[in-house]
Design an enzyme around this catalytic site. Structure first.
Site, PDB file in Angstrom:
ATOM      1  N   ASP A  37      58.655  34.781  11.516  1.00  0.00           N
ATOM      2  CA  ASP A  37      60.016  34.326  11.219  1.00  0.00           C
ATOM      3  C   ASP A  37      60.941  35.541  11.232  1.00  0.00           C
ATOM      4  O   ASP A  37      60.626  36.568  10.629  1.00  0.00           O
ATOM      5  CB  ASP A  37      60.022  33.656   9.831  1.00  0.00           C
ATOM      6  CG  ASP A  37      61.284  32.848   9.575  1.00  0.00           C
ATOM      7  OD1 ASP A  37      62.386  33.420   9.693  1.00  0.00           O
ATOM      8  OD2 ASP A  37      61.173  31.662   9.243  1.00  0.00           O
ATOM      9  N   GLN A 101      65.824  21.766   6.304  1.00  0.00           N
ATOM     10  CA  GLN A 101      65.486  22.056   7.700  1.00  0.00           C
ATOM     11  C   GLN A 101      66.705  22.597   8.446  1.00  0.00           C
ATOM     12  O   GLN A 101      67.819  22.069   8.306  1.00  0.00           O
ATOM     13  CB  GLN A 101      64.973  20.789   8.399  1.00  0.00           C
ATOM     14  CG  GLN A 101      64.432  21.075   9.804  1.00  0.00           C
ATOM     15  CD  GLN A 101      63.788  19.852  10.461  1.00  0.00           C
ATOM     16  OE1 GLN A 101      63.937  18.727   9.982  1.00  0.00           O
ATOM     17  NE2 GLN A 101      63.092  20.083  11.556  1.00  0.00           N
ATOM     18  N   HIS A 107      57.823  22.458  12.533  1.00  0.00           N
ATOM     19  CA  HIS A 107      57.168  23.737  12.246  1.00  0.00           C
ATOM     20  C   HIS A 107      56.698  23.769  10.802  1.00  0.00           C
ATOM     21  O   HIS A 107      57.307  23.156   9.929  1.00  0.00           O
ATOM     22  CB  HIS A 107      58.094  24.925  12.511  1.00  0.00           C
ATOM     23  CG  HIS A 107      59.427  24.814  11.844  1.00  0.00           C
ATOM     24  ND1 HIS A 107      60.430  24.022  12.349  1.00  0.00           N
ATOM     25  CD2 HIS A 107      59.920  25.371  10.714  1.00  0.00           C
ATOM     26  CE1 HIS A 107      61.484  24.101  11.559  1.00  0.00           C
ATOM     27  NE2 HIS A 107      61.206  24.898  10.554  1.00  0.00           N
ATOM     28  N   PHE A 108      55.627  24.486  10.586  1.00  0.00           N
ATOM     29  CA  PHE A 108      55.159  24.803   9.237  1.00  0.00           C
ATOM     30  C   PHE A 108      55.400  26.282   8.991  1.00  0.00           C
ATOM     31  O   PHE A 108      55.212  27.113   9.884  1.00  0.00           O
ATOM     32  CB  PHE A 108      53.661  24.485   9.079  1.00  0.00           C
ATOM     33  CG  PHE A 108      53.396  23.052   8.724  1.00  0.00           C
ATOM     34  CD1 PHE A 108      53.526  22.048   9.681  1.00  0.00           C
ATOM     35  CD2 PHE A 108      53.015  22.690   7.437  1.00  0.00           C
ATOM     36  CE1 PHE A 108      53.290  20.714   9.352  1.00  0.00           C
ATOM     37  CE2 PHE A 108      52.782  21.364   7.101  1.00  0.00           C
ATOM     38  CZ  PHE A 108      52.922  20.373   8.057  1.00  0.00           C
ATOM     39  N   HIS A 109      55.844  26.578   7.762  1.00  0.00           N
ATOM     40  CA  HIS A 109      56.013  27.961   7.310  1.00  0.00           C
ATOM     41  C   HIS A 109      54.751  28.376   6.556  1.00  0.00           C
ATOM     42  O   HIS A 109      54.226  27.597   5.752  1.00  0.00           O
ATOM     43  CB  HIS A 109      57.149  28.063   6.294  1.00  0.00           C
ATOM     44  CG  HIS A 109      58.498  27.661   6.788  1.00  0.00           C
ATOM     45  ND1 HIS A 109      59.482  28.574   7.091  1.00  0.00           N
ATOM     46  CD2 HIS A 109      59.054  26.440   7.006  1.00  0.00           C
ATOM     47  CE1 HIS A 109      60.579  27.932   7.465  1.00  0.00           C
ATOM     48  NE2 HIS A 109      60.355  26.633   7.428  1.00  0.00           N
TER      49      HIS A 109
HETATM   50  P1  5GP Z   1      63.593  25.409   8.728  1.00  0.00           P
HETATM   51  O1  5GP Z   1      64.841  25.795   7.975  1.00  0.00           O
HETATM   52  O2  5GP Z   1      63.978  24.550   9.914  1.00  0.00           O
HETATM   53  O3  5GP Z   1      62.502  24.852   7.903  1.00  0.00           O
HETATM   54  O4  5GP Z   1      62.998  26.769   9.270  1.00  0.00           O
HETATM   55  C1  5GP Z   1      63.479  27.444  10.367  1.00  0.00           C
HETATM   56  C2  5GP Z   1      63.019  28.856  10.243  1.00  0.00           C
HETATM   57  O5  5GP Z   1      63.228  29.490  11.479  1.00  0.00           O
HETATM   58  C3  5GP Z   1      63.776  29.680   9.188  1.00  0.00           C
HETATM   59  O6  5GP Z   1      62.854  30.222   8.259  1.00  0.00           O
HETATM   60  C4  5GP Z   1      64.491  30.755   9.995  1.00  0.00           C
HETATM   61  O7  5GP Z   1      64.492  31.987   9.333  1.00  0.00           O
HETATM   62  C5  5GP Z   1      63.668  30.800  11.279  1.00  0.00           C
HETATM   63  N1  5GP Z   1      64.396  31.153  12.480  1.00  0.00           N
HETATM   64  C6  5GP Z   1      65.655  30.763  12.821  1.00  0.00           C
HETATM   65  N2  5GP Z   1      65.966  31.235  14.051  1.00  0.00           N
HETATM   66  C7  5GP Z   1      64.878  31.924  14.475  1.00  0.00           C
HETATM   67  C8  5GP Z   1      64.593  32.622  15.680  1.00  0.00           C
HETATM   68  O8  5GP Z   1      65.390  32.746  16.603  1.00  0.00           O
HETATM   69  N3  5GP Z   1      63.356  33.200  15.776  1.00  0.00           N
HETATM   70  C9  5GP Z   1      62.438  33.125  14.771  1.00  0.00           C
HETATM   71  N4  5GP Z   1      61.273  33.714  14.974  1.00  0.00           N
HETATM   72  N5  5GP Z   1      62.671  32.461  13.620  1.00  0.00           N
HETATM   73  C10 5GP Z   1      63.887  31.861  13.483  1.00  0.00           C
END
Ligand code: 5GP
Length: 144
Positions: A37, A101, A107-109
């Site tokens: 991330d 989100q 995706h999973f973190h």
């Molecule tokens: P969500 O908020 O959808 O659960 O998680 C999205 C995740 O993607 C966030 O933790 C954010 O930091 C990460 N993220 C956003 N843009 C990018 C990117 O361009 N590349 C990577 N590797 N991670 C990203």
């Protein structure tokens, strides 16, 4: 609204899958891709995304592909744990903007948690470069 919408193939993770955007990868096969991330909440914050699906979130994921994907999530979680030896491991997944989100490809973190080390805010904070992320990614990669 963001929970039920059509899949937008221009999302950033699909661009990473298509090779149109860079990422610091730790694992890849025909089912899933895992990478660091770029706004990590902790050092070692890793994401695991499924390939060849138009799934915005967990609810959208085709049932016949879910099992293979979850095995990759576990595989990556085990590699992160084996590499960094945290005190705990957080595996998180958000569906829809109200739930947190921000990127609409499932995706999973995976977050290694260390006693006494603060976990940063979700999807905010400083952006890390590939050079910042590569050393830890190399260690995780080596543990598969
Ligand atoms: P969500 O908020 O959808 O659960 O998680 C999205 C995740 O993607 C966030 O933790 C954010 O930091 C990460 N993220 C956003 N843009 C990018 C990117 O361009 N590349 C990577 N590797 N991670 C990203």
């Amino acid at each position: 609204m963001t929970l039920h919408a059509s899949y937008d193939p221009s999302n950033i993770f699909n661009k990473i899958l298509r090779g149109e955007m860079p990422s610091v990868k730790v694992f890849e096969d025909d089912v899933a891709l895992a990478f660091m991330d770029v706004f990590p909440q902790v050092e070692g914050h890793t994401l695991v995304i499924p390939k060849d699906v138009a799934a915005r979130n967990f609810l959208d994921m085709p049932e016949n592909k879910l099992g293979d994907y979850m095995l990759r999530v576990q595989k990556v979680a085990r590699a992160v744990e084996a590499t960094l030896k945290p005190d705990g491991l957080r595996v998180m997944q958000f569906n829809g903007a109200p739930a947190g989100q921000t990127v609409y490809h499932l995706h999973f973190h995976i977050l290694p948690i260390f006693d006494g080390v603060k976990v940063g805010a979700h999807a905010s904070g400083g952006m890390k470069s590939a050079a910042d992320l590569e050393p830890i990614a190399a260690k995780i990669r080596a543990s598969f």
